[in-house]
Design an enzyme around this catalytic site. Structure first.
Site, PDB file in Angstrom:
ATOM      1  N   ARG A 125       0.827  -1.215   0.000  1.00  8.29           N
ATOM      2  CA  ARG A 125       0.000   0.000   0.000  1.00  8.29           C
ATOM      3  C   ARG A 125       0.856   1.257   0.000  1.00  8.29           C
ATOM      4  O   ARG A 125       0.454   2.310  -0.492  1.00  8.29           O
ATOM      5  CB  ARG A 125      -0.929  -0.021   1.216  1.00  8.29           C
ATOM      6  CG  ARG A 125      -1.782   1.198   1.261  1.00  8.29           C
ATOM      7  CD  ARG A 125      -2.809   1.321   2.394  1.00  8.29           C
ATOM      8  NE  ARG A 125      -2.886   0.335   3.403  1.00  8.29           N
ATOM      9  CZ  ARG A 125      -2.243   0.418   4.589  1.00  8.29           C
ATOM     10  NH1 ARG A 125      -1.448   1.427   4.852  1.00  8.29           N
ATOM     11  NH2 ARG A 125      -2.415  -0.523   5.484  1.00  8.29           N
TER      12      ARG A 125
ATOM     13  N   TYR B  24     -15.813  21.441 -11.343  1.00  9.45           N
ATOM     14  CA  TYR B  24     -16.342  20.111 -11.702  1.00  9.45           C
ATOM     15  C   TYR B  24     -17.423  19.720 -10.681  1.00  9.45           C
ATOM     16  O   TYR B  24     -17.188  19.762  -9.473  1.00  9.45           O
ATOM     17  CB  TYR B  24     -15.155  19.147 -11.663  1.00  9.45           C
ATOM     18  CG  TYR B  24     -15.417  17.702 -11.945  1.00  9.45           C
ATOM     19  CD1 TYR B  24     -15.899  17.273 -13.176  1.00  9.45           C
ATOM     20  CD2 TYR B  24     -15.119  16.739 -10.984  1.00  9.45           C
ATOM     21  CE1 TYR B  24     -16.087  15.936 -13.427  1.00  9.45           C
ATOM     22  CE2 TYR B  24     -15.299  15.392 -11.241  1.00  9.45           C
ATOM     23  CZ  TYR B  24     -15.786  14.997 -12.462  1.00  9.45           C
ATOM     24  OH  TYR B  24     -15.969  13.668 -12.717  1.00  9.45           O
TER      25      TYR B  24
ATOM     26  N   ASP C 121      -7.426  22.236  -9.677  1.00  8.82           N
ATOM     27  CA  ASP C 121      -7.732  21.097 -10.550  1.00  8.82           C
ATOM     28  C   ASP C 121      -7.188  21.460 -11.936  1.00  8.82           C
ATOM     29  O   ASP C 121      -7.730  22.327 -12.627  1.00  8.82           O
ATOM     30  CB  ASP C 121      -9.248  20.852 -10.594  1.00  8.82           C
ATOM     31  CG  ASP C 121      -9.607  19.577 -11.367  1.00  8.82           C
ATOM     32  OD1 ASP C 121      -8.859  19.213 -12.307  1.00  8.82           O
ATOM     33  OD2 ASP C 121     -10.641  18.964 -11.053  1.00  8.82           O
TER      34      ASP C 121
ATOM     35  N   LYS D  14      -8.163  11.199 -17.724  1.00 11.73           N
ATOM     36  CA  LYS D  14      -8.414  11.929 -18.963  1.00 11.73           C
ATOM     37  C   LYS D  14      -7.209  11.769 -19.898  1.00 11.73           C
ATOM     38  O   LYS D  14      -7.032  10.739 -20.503  1.00 11.73           O
ATOM     39  CB  LYS D  14      -8.743  13.391 -18.645  1.00 11.73           C
ATOM     40  CG  LYS D  14      -9.874  13.535 -17.599  1.00 11.73           C
ATOM     41  CD  LYS D  14     -11.214  13.074 -18.118  1.00 11.73           C
ATOM     42  CE  LYS D  14     -12.289  12.888 -17.035  1.00 11.73           C
ATOM     43  NZ  LYS D  14     -12.545  13.991 -16.147  1.00 11.73           N
TER      44      LYS D  14
HETATM   45  C1  LIG Z   1     -13.155  13.871 -14.848  1.00 18.29           C
HETATM   46  C2  LIG Z   1     -12.716  14.967 -13.938  1.00 18.29           C
HETATM   47  C3  LIG Z   1     -12.408  14.704 -12.618  1.00 18.29           C
HETATM   48  C4  LIG Z   1     -12.606  13.359 -11.986  1.00 18.29           C
HETATM   49  O1  LIG Z   1     -11.860  12.340 -12.542  1.00 18.29           O
HETATM   50  P1  LIG Z   1     -12.305  10.817 -12.322  1.00 18.29           P
HETATM   51  O2  LIG Z   1     -11.102  10.043 -12.614  1.00 18.29           O
HETATM   52  O3  LIG Z   1     -13.443  10.571 -13.267  1.00 18.29           O
HETATM   53  O4  LIG Z   1     -12.752  10.692 -10.884  1.00 18.29           O
HETATM   54  C5  LIG Z   1     -11.959  15.757 -11.844  1.00 18.29           C
HETATM   55  N1  LIG Z   1     -11.835  16.998 -12.349  1.00 18.29           N
HETATM   56  C6  LIG Z   1     -12.113  17.274 -13.615  1.00 18.29           C
HETATM   57  C7  LIG Z   1     -11.946  18.655 -14.126  1.00 18.29           C
HETATM   58  C8  LIG Z   1     -12.580  16.277 -14.454  1.00 18.29           C
HETATM   59  O5  LIG Z   1     -12.905  16.568 -15.711  1.00 18.29           O
END
Ligand SMILES: *Cc1c(COP(=O)(O)O)cnc(C)c1O
Length: 392
Positions: A59, A112, A184, A209
């Site tokens: 972990r 988000y 973010d 992404k």
């Molecule tokens: C998709 C996304 C997230 C979350 O990512 P996941 O892997 O789906 O939990 C967070 N912030 C932004 C801007 C996103 O587009």
């Protein structure tokens, strides 16, 4: 590995290819092995008591996770990176590492949506209060700060509507009052926005992404500067967060081609955005790399590129016409998430997910992710769709 003998830094594409691997450690194979494991054993009681060696328990890290962590840390130019099992989890880790009960959080209104649910749900329950602010606030954010404001969260450009924030101005105001700046940075990735260079203390990203890039892995990461490294590391450890080795490997694999993929996403998305601007069915295109975009000057000042995700407002029309437009698209999947090789479209309404600002589009709104297909094919598909919309 991506440092020359004279400690010269290589360019970002070289870093993406070279970091986080050492063939000498992998019997000459180019990629690091996928190491599965929970238990780590020691040869003697003395070794165990001293926790001798690099690893202690699965972990807490493995050669596989270290390869990705090392590569991301160099990519970010930061002091510490923790991996998280999703992007949303990375957001949560970034906030839980910087906030405690009784603290106040300033959250951008264009965040988000699941981040908003985290603030209004779990964080509220833990005694952390959130106020939402207008993304166009720069240093005026100072007027929103309270003595107990411990973090200012930015997401630039904003989710769904792509407002660009003045991150350095916000960071200046936040730091003057001792608050952390948490960002973010999923849209730009560190390739197009070097968050820590603009005053961001803790940068979170959904590797789901563009890092993964193939719609086949969920992963996230949190990058911290020296001031917040210990807090992120401790919170990560206490929460027991870890990622499966296959997912880590997929993310590392995605990283190798991130540069060329983003260049293609960028060029094609900009081409489609400019084409949409020329269409009578389209009222406005929300893409910060367009000269017409209200955030363009800030984007140009701070970002070195744009990714493949943007949105546009149609002229007024019915829900049925929007459905005719989108249902008939051949090359665009209708689905959430983005950053993969494939093009995507969703209709959206930002009104219910804004509380500090008003969202008043001219007509229905659509978000596109422009994938790696031939851009002329994508434009032809959209052109047929817009004709269906106009006829509806
Ligand atoms: C998709 C996304 C997230 C979350 O990512 P996941 O892997 O789906 O939990 C967070 N912030 C932004 C801007 C996103 O587009």
């Amino acid at each position: 590995m991506a440092r020359g003998d004279d400690d010269r830094l290589f360019g970002p594409l070289t870093e993406l290819v070279a970091n986080g691997r050492d063939p000498e450690d992998a019997y000459g194979f180019v990629n690091p092995p996928v190491m599965r494991g929970s238990t780590v054993v020691w040869p003697t009681v003395a070794d165990l008591k001293a926790l001798r060696g690099r690893y202690t328990y699965g972990r807490r890290g493995s050669p596989t996770s270290d390869a990705l962590v090392d590569a991301l840390q160099r990519f970010e130019g930061s002091s510490h990176v923790s991996l998280a099992p999703s992007g949303l989890n990375a957001v949560a880790l970034g906030l839980l590492a910087t906030l405690s009960a009784g603290d106040h959080l300033l959250m951008v209104d264009t965040v988000y949506q699941p981040t908003r649910q985290l603030c209004d749900g779990l964080l509220k329950r833990l005694g952390i209060e959130t106020d939402y602010y207008d993304p166009t606030l720069g240093s005026d954010i100072a007027g929103w700060m309270r003595p107990n404001t411990r973090a200012v969260f930015v997401e630039s450009p904003g989710s769904l509507t792509f407002e660009v924030q003045d991150v350095p101005a916000i960071a200046g105001a936040a730091h003057a009052r001792g608050a952390a700046v948490v960002m973010d940075n999923t849209w730009a990735t560190p390739l197009f926005f070097r968050a820590h260079d603009f005053g961001v203390d803790v940068s979170v990203s959904a590797g789901t992404k563009y890092l993964g890039g193939h719609a086949d892995v969920l992963i996230g990461w949190v990058s911290a500067n020296a001031q917040y490294a210990a807090a992120v590391k401790a919170t990560h450890g206490q929460l027991g967060l870890c990622c499966g080795p296959d997912d880590v490997f997929m993310a590392l694999r995605g990283m190798r081609t991130l540069g060329v993929r983003l260049a293609h996403h960028q060029a094609s998305a900009l081409r489609v955005a400019r084409w949409l601007e020329s269409r009578s069915e389209v009222a406005r295109v929300m893409h910060p790399a367009l000269e017409s975009d209200p955030g363009h000057a800030l984007w140009k000042r701070d970002f070195s590129g744009a990714s493949g995700l943007f949105a546009f407002e149609l002229v007024p029309g019915s829900d049925e016409a929007v459905a005719a437009f989108l249902d008939g698209l051949e090359l665009f999947g209708l689905g959430f998430s983005w950053g993969g090789y494939e093009s995507l479209a969703i209709p959206f309404d930002a009104k219910p997910v804004r509380t500090a600002t008003r969202w008043t589009p001219a007509g229905p709104t659509v978000r596109l992710h422009i994938g790696l297909e031939d851009v002329e094919d994508l434009i032809a598909d959209l052109e047929a769709g817009l004709k269906r919309y106009g006829a509806g």
